[in-house]
Design a protein around this motif. Structure first.
Motif, PDB file in Angstrom:
ATOM      1  N   THR A 163       9.212  10.503 -12.547  1.00  0.00           N
ATOM      2  CA  THR A 163       9.230   9.313 -13.131  1.00  0.00           C
ATOM      3  C   THR A 163      10.220   8.063 -11.908  1.00  0.00           C
ATOM      4  OG1 THR A 163       9.602  10.049 -14.747  1.00  0.00           O
ATOM      5  CG2 THR A 163      10.934   8.791 -15.103  1.00  0.00           C
ATOM      6  N   PHE A 164      11.588   8.409 -11.581  1.00  0.00           N
ATOM      7  CA  PHE A 164      12.216   7.535 -10.952  1.00  0.00           C
ATOM      8  C   PHE A 164      11.023   6.715  -8.906  1.00  0.00           C
ATOM      9  CE2 PHE A 164      15.193  10.844 -12.073  1.00  0.00           C
ATOM     10  CZ  PHE A 164      16.537   9.307 -12.099  1.00  0.00           C
ATOM     11  N   ALA A 165      10.344   7.257  -8.925  1.00  0.00           N
ATOM     12  CA  ALA A 165       9.230   6.650  -7.962  1.00  0.00           C
ATOM     13  C   ALA A 165       8.521   5.732  -8.837  1.00  0.00           C
ATOM     14  CB  ALA A 165       8.521   7.523  -6.936  1.00  0.00           C
ATOM     15  N   ALA A 166       7.817   6.431  -9.392  1.00  0.00           N
ATOM     16  CA  ALA A 166       6.933   5.515 -10.381  1.00  0.00           C
ATOM     17  C   ALA A 166       7.301   4.442 -11.315  1.00  0.00           C
ATOM     18  CB  ALA A 166       6.132   6.439 -11.128  1.00  0.00           C
ATOM     19  N   SER A 167       9.034   4.544 -11.423  1.00  0.00           N
ATOM     20  CA  SER A 167       9.357   3.471 -12.781  1.00  0.00           C
ATOM     21  C   SER A 167       9.739   2.071 -11.492  1.00  0.00           C
ATOM     22  CB  SER A 167      10.379   4.295 -13.482  1.00  0.00           C
ATOM     23  OG  SER A 167      10.450   4.931 -14.133  1.00  0.00           O
ATOM     24  N   ALA A 168       9.316   1.991 -10.505  1.00  0.00           N
ATOM     25  CA  ALA A 168       9.658   1.457  -9.495  1.00  0.00           C
ATOM     26  C   ALA A 168       9.273   0.949  -9.084  1.00  0.00           C
ATOM     27  CB  ALA A 168      11.657   1.561  -8.463  1.00  0.00           C
ATOM     28  N   ALA A 169       8.714   2.022  -8.330  1.00  0.00           N
ATOM     29  CA  ALA A 169       7.701   1.237  -7.349  1.00  0.00           C
ATOM     30  C   ALA A 169       6.025   0.422  -8.079  1.00  0.00           C
ATOM     31  CB  ALA A 169       6.674   2.658  -7.116  1.00  0.00           C
ATOM     32  N   PRO A 170       5.681  -0.126  -8.758  1.00  0.00           N
ATOM     33  CA  PRO A 170       5.264  -1.138  -9.276  1.00  0.00           C
ATOM     34  C   PRO A 170       5.542  -2.573  -9.626  1.00  0.00           C
ATOM     35  CG  PRO A 170       5.029   0.016 -11.230  1.00  0.00           C
ATOM     36  CD  PRO A 170       5.658   0.758 -10.048  1.00  0.00           C
ATOM     37  N   LEU A 171       6.560  -1.539 -10.135  1.00  0.00           N
ATOM     38  CA  LEU A 171       8.015  -3.485 -10.202  1.00  0.00           C
ATOM     39  C   LEU A 171       8.180  -3.809  -8.951  1.00  0.00           C
ATOM     40  CD1 LEU A 171      10.462  -2.125 -12.426  1.00  0.00           C
ATOM     41  CD2 LEU A 171       8.785  -2.509 -13.212  1.00  0.00           C
ATOM     42  N   LEU A 172       8.127  -3.614  -7.590  1.00  0.00           N
ATOM     43  CA  LEU A 172       8.707  -3.495  -6.772  1.00  0.00           C
ATOM     44  C   LEU A 172       6.409  -4.497  -6.558  1.00  0.00           C
ATOM     45  CD1 LEU A 172       9.622  -4.783  -4.736  1.00  0.00           C
ATOM     46  CD2 LEU A 172       9.563  -2.279  -3.110  1.00  0.00           C
ATOM     47  N   VAL A 173       6.196  -4.465  -6.165  1.00  0.00           N
ATOM     48  CA  VAL A 173       4.808  -4.746  -6.419  1.00  0.00           C
ATOM     49  C   VAL A 173       4.126  -6.164  -6.449  1.00  0.00           C
ATOM     50  CG1 VAL A 173       2.202  -4.501  -6.400  1.00  0.00           C
ATOM     51  CG2 VAL A 173       3.215  -2.580  -5.243  1.00  0.00           C
ATOM     52  N   THR A 174       4.885  -5.909  -8.337  1.00  0.00           N
ATOM     53  CA  THR A 174       4.321  -7.078  -8.481  1.00  0.00           C
ATOM     54  C   THR A 174       5.401  -8.006  -7.973  1.00  0.00           C
ATOM     55  OG1 THR A 174       3.282  -8.175 -10.269  1.00  0.00           O
ATOM     56  CG2 THR A 174       6.029  -6.658 -10.678  1.00  0.00           C
ATOM     57  N   GLU A 175       6.625  -7.775  -7.801  1.00  0.00           N
ATOM     58  CA  GLU A 175       7.793  -8.482  -8.219  1.00  0.00           C
ATOM     59  C   GLU A 175       7.674  -9.440  -6.437  1.00  0.00           C
ATOM     60  OE1 GLU A 175      11.272  -6.719 -11.171  1.00  0.00           O
ATOM     61  OE2 GLU A 175      10.972  -6.586  -8.675  1.00  0.00           O
ATOM     62  N   ILE A 176       6.697  -8.461  -5.173  1.00  0.00           N
ATOM     63  CA  ILE A 176       6.937  -9.343  -3.412  1.00  0.00           C
ATOM     64  C   ILE A 176       6.088 -10.158  -3.467  1.00  0.00           C
ATOM     65  CG2 ILE A 176       8.442  -7.451  -3.004  1.00  0.00           C
ATOM     66  CD1 ILE A 176       6.920  -5.859  -2.008  1.00  0.00           C
ATOM     67  N   ALA A 177       4.771  -9.327  -4.136  1.00  0.00           N
ATOM     68  CA  ALA A 177       2.886  -9.578  -3.696  1.00  0.00           C
ATOM     69  C   ALA A 177       3.217 -11.416  -3.197  1.00  0.00           C
ATOM     70  CB  ALA A 177       2.156  -9.061  -4.362  1.00  0.00           C
ATOM     71  N   SER A 225      -2.716  -4.372 -10.362  1.00  0.00           N
ATOM     72  CA  SER A 225      -3.733  -3.377 -10.952  1.00  0.00           C
ATOM     73  C   SER A 225      -4.306  -2.025 -10.046  1.00  0.00           C
ATOM     74  CB  SER A 225      -5.205  -4.460 -11.230  1.00  0.00           C
ATOM     75  OG  SER A 225      -4.750  -5.436 -12.091  1.00  0.00           O
ATOM     76  N   MET A 226      -3.911  -2.594  -8.887  1.00  0.00           N
ATOM     77  CA  MET A 226      -4.758  -1.458  -8.387  1.00  0.00           C
ATOM     78  C   MET A 226      -3.752   0.310  -8.082  1.00  0.00           C
ATOM     79  SD  MET A 226      -5.691  -2.875  -4.113  1.00  0.00           S
ATOM     80  CE  MET A 226      -5.875  -1.578  -3.718  1.00  0.00           C
ATOM     81  N   GLY A 262       0.946  -1.104   0.020  1.00  0.00           N
ATOM     82  CA  GLY A 262       0.223  -0.070   0.270  1.00  0.00           C
ATOM     83  C   GLY A 262       1.105   1.296   0.373  1.00  0.00           C
ATOM     84  N   LEU A 263       2.042   1.120   0.886  1.00  0.00           N
ATOM     85  CA  LEU A 263       3.020   2.236   0.747  1.00  0.00           C
ATOM     86  C   LEU A 263       3.770   2.487  -0.200  1.00  0.00           C
ATOM     87  CD1 LEU A 263       4.555   4.053   2.880  1.00  0.00           C
ATOM     88  CD2 LEU A 263       6.369   2.571   2.480  1.00  0.00           C
ATOM     89  N   LEU A 264       3.665   1.205  -0.846  1.00  0.00           N
ATOM     90  CA  LEU A 264       4.746   1.649  -2.101  1.00  0.00           C
ATOM     91  C   LEU A 264       3.066   1.628  -3.711  1.00  0.00           C
ATOM     92  CD1 LEU A 264       5.992  -1.403  -2.749  1.00  0.00           C
ATOM     93  CD2 LEU A 264       7.547   0.572  -2.736  1.00  0.00           C
ATOM     94  N   LEU A 265       1.917   1.347  -3.530  1.00  0.00           N
ATOM     95  CA  LEU A 265       0.870   1.983  -4.802  1.00  0.00           C
ATOM     96  C   LEU A 265       0.641   3.586  -4.694  1.00  0.00           C
ATOM     97  CD1 LEU A 265      -1.606  -0.795  -3.384  1.00  0.00           C
ATOM     98  CD2 LEU A 265      -0.252  -0.837  -5.622  1.00  0.00           C
ATOM     99  N   ILE A 266       0.530   3.920  -3.557  1.00  0.00           N
ATOM    100  CA  ILE A 266       0.618   5.462  -3.499  1.00  0.00           C
ATOM    101  C   ILE A 266       1.222   6.694  -3.359  1.00  0.00           C
ATOM    102  CG2 ILE A 266      -1.116   5.432  -1.260  1.00  0.00           C
ATOM    103  CD1 ILE A 266       1.956   6.607   0.828  1.00  0.00           C
ATOM    104  N   THR A 267       2.355   5.917  -4.611  1.00  0.00           N
ATOM    105  CA  THR A 267       3.134   6.546  -5.767  1.00  0.00           C
ATOM    106  C   THR A 267       2.402   7.037  -7.135  1.00  0.00           C
ATOM    107  OG1 THR A 267       4.886   5.069  -4.896  1.00  0.00           O
ATOM    108  CG2 THR A 267       4.991   6.583  -7.539  1.00  0.00           C
ATOM    109  N   SER A 268       1.593   6.075  -7.406  1.00  0.00           N
ATOM    110  CA  SER A 268       0.758   6.664  -8.494  1.00  0.00           C
ATOM    111  C   SER A 268      -0.443   7.753  -8.149  1.00  0.00           C
ATOM    112  CB  SER A 268      -0.258   5.379  -8.608  1.00  0.00           C
ATOM    113  OG  SER A 268      -1.145   5.352  -9.353  1.00  0.00           O
TER     114      SER A 268
END
Length: 528
Positions: A141-155, A165-166, A38-44
């Motif tokens: 760009t730096f945060a948004a390029s990494a946050a969704p990658l980390l989400v999908t790789e640790i979920a 998707s969230m 959730g902390l990563l998702l709020i980048t969006s």
């Protein structure tokens, strides 16, 4: 073009390893993992906040007065400069994300955005405001390029698609906060009516700076750097209560190692040209670039940044009413997008994309007709109907193009190309946004309702593209999904290698499924 693709699979490699008697939602460590996600998702949300804030500020007399009532090219620059800043950072962001880790990239981006927000809030000239917005885009760009990658790789495997998707769906959370903040500060007589919304834009980044240290690093990044023991420990801690011998953890770990080894076998030197070298990667990039442009060129750009101009064009000139409709629209979009994102594994990506594009064609066409009737005949009923059509249009847009464009992009890319491929996606989004933000106000002013006809034809093209090229990926692991584009044999190769190394008989588990279930599943996938 061939017929619409429908990938049929015999099931996921990990499905039989999930203990269905234990709900992941009751597991404390998985719940903790979801908090970090959730902390990563709020980048969006930061990005969504910006679009809605700029929409709201244009309705504030205090903001217009402070910056000399910007119109045309000047207004376009004020909106577009954030995306220009994003473009400037794209060449560097994948190297930070791949080199120093996903968490480091998020932290660096968040720090830049906090500094930029301070400058934006303190702005006393157009130049200062523009400079701050450029820096916000650069950091984002730096945060948004990494946050969704980390989400999908640790979920957790069964929650990966929904969690990713969230990410884009939470764009609307920021948009809602901005819309209602500008609505609430509308009556403040001083410059704080626009400075308060500007200051709040940095809140998600502040939270990330203080809490990112607690978020686990990507196990895939750790394996790629030779830190396999740490990767296994991370998987075990969050996916199996610390049990490194858990069959699911062993399978995930071995599959990650097999996929990364496979990527290295086919591309020893993974550079930017690798994105287009192989047929599989060219198929990926065709879809990724198309989705990036579709996400901004579906007519939604007129509403996202220039809703007040549309309101004026259909006779709604009261700033209070404009801000109120903007706030309600964002809440509506948020819930539709969340609902659709949670359905992505049940309904399937392909069906959601096709339903979305067909619905947008229908309701954008009706919106165009209503806009034309108001313009040509001054019909108040037609003007009000435009508002209804905007809501219905966005309902279908949110079925796919809000929740799926990020999750679908990152899941079809193999690990070695994921950061670079996602940067190309974001680069294309920024290009399309810059085009929108310069062209839309000029074209809308010059052509009026006739400009809407352009999007009618474009949406029809989007529907045809999705039918012919979108591949179904539901209920596959991250590694299996990425391998689809390199041939079905590679999907089996990675799954078999992971099962073999984990001591699991993939074939034996697959054979336990009844023939009837297999036929029914294949038939359902073909229909989808």
């Amino acid at each position: 073009m061939g017929g619409g693709p429908a990938i049929v699979t015999g099931g996921t490699g990990y499905a039989h390893l999930i203990d269905e008697t234990k709900s992941p939602w009751r597991n404390k460590r998985i719940l903790l993992l979801n908090i970090w996600i959730g902390l990563l998702l709020i980048t969006s949300s930061t990005n969504g906040y910006d679009g809605s804030m700029m929409n709201g500020l244009q309705s504030l007399t205090q903001w217009n007065s402070a910056f000399d009532y910007p119109t045309g090219g000047k207004l376009g620059l004020l909106n577009a400069i954030q995306n220009i800043g994003s473009l400037a950072a794209y060449p560097f962001s994948p190297y930070l994300s791949d080199g120093l880790g996903r968490r480091t990239a998020v932290l660096f981006g968040a720090g830049l955005m906090v500094a930029a927000t301070v400058i934006q809030t303190a702005s006393h000239s157009v130049g200062m405001f523009i400079g701050a917005r450029f820096l916000i885009g650069f950091g984002l760009t730096f945060a948004a390029s990494a946050a969704p990658l980390l989400v999908t790789e640790i979920a957790y495997p069964t929650q990966r698609a929904q969690a990713t998707s969230m990410y884009n769906s939470l764009w609307y959370l920021g948009s809602i906060i901005a819309a209602w903040t500008t609505f609430g500060t509308f009556h403040i007589p001083s410059s704080w009516s626009w400075r308060i919304p500007s200051a709040l834009q940095g809140l998600p980044s502040v939270l990330q700076i203080f809490l990112i240290w607690l978020v686990p690093e990507s196990p895939r990044w750790l394996v790629s750097k030779g830190k396999e023991a740490q990767a296994l420990k991370t998987l075990a801690y969050y996916h199996a209560d610390g049990n490194e011998q858990d069959p699911l953890v062993e399978y995930e770990f071995e599959e990650i190692k097999a996929a990364i080894a496979f990527d290295r076998d086919i591309a020893a030197n993974v550079g930017w040209l690798s994105l287009v070298k192989s047929p599989g990667n060219r198929r990926r990039m065709r879809i990724i670039l198309a989705l990036a442009f579709f996400s901004q060129w579906s007519g939604n750009g007129l509403v996202s940044y220039y809703l007040n101009k549309v309101f004026i064009a259909i006779g709604i000139t009261d700033p209070t009413i404009q801000l109120l409709i903007n706030g309600i629209l964002n809440i509506y979009n948020f819930f539709i997008a969340l609902f659709a994102g949670l359905l992505c594994d049940r309904v399937g990506r392909r069906r959601l994309f096709l339903t979305s594009t067909i619905g947008m064609v229908v309701f954008w066409t009706l919106q165009t007709i209503c806009f034309a009737l108001y313009t040509e005949h001054n019909s108040k009923g037609a003007g009000h109907a435009v508002i209804a059509m905007i809501f219905l249009f966005y309902g279908f847009y949110d079925l796919a193009f809000t929740p799926l464009i990020v999750s679908y992009t990152v899941e079809i890319l193999p690990y070695a190309l994921r950061a670079k491929g996602f940067v190309v996606f974001n680069f294309a989004v920024s290009l399309s946004l810059i085009f929108n933000q310069y062209v839309n106000p000029i074209a809308l002013k010059a052509l009026g309702w006739k400009y809407y006809l352009v999007y009618v034809f474009w949406l029809t093209f989007e529907t045809a593209f999705c039918y012919f090229f979108i591949i179904e990926t539901k209920n596959l692991t991250l590694e299996e999904t990425a391998a689809l584009f390199d041939g079905n044999d590679n999907v089996a190769r990675i799954a078999e290698k992971a099962a073999e190394q984990a001591g699991i008989s993939h074939h034996e588990n697959a054979e336990k499924r009844s023939d009837t279930d297999s036929v029914e599943k294949a038939t359902e996938e073909i229909i989808n």
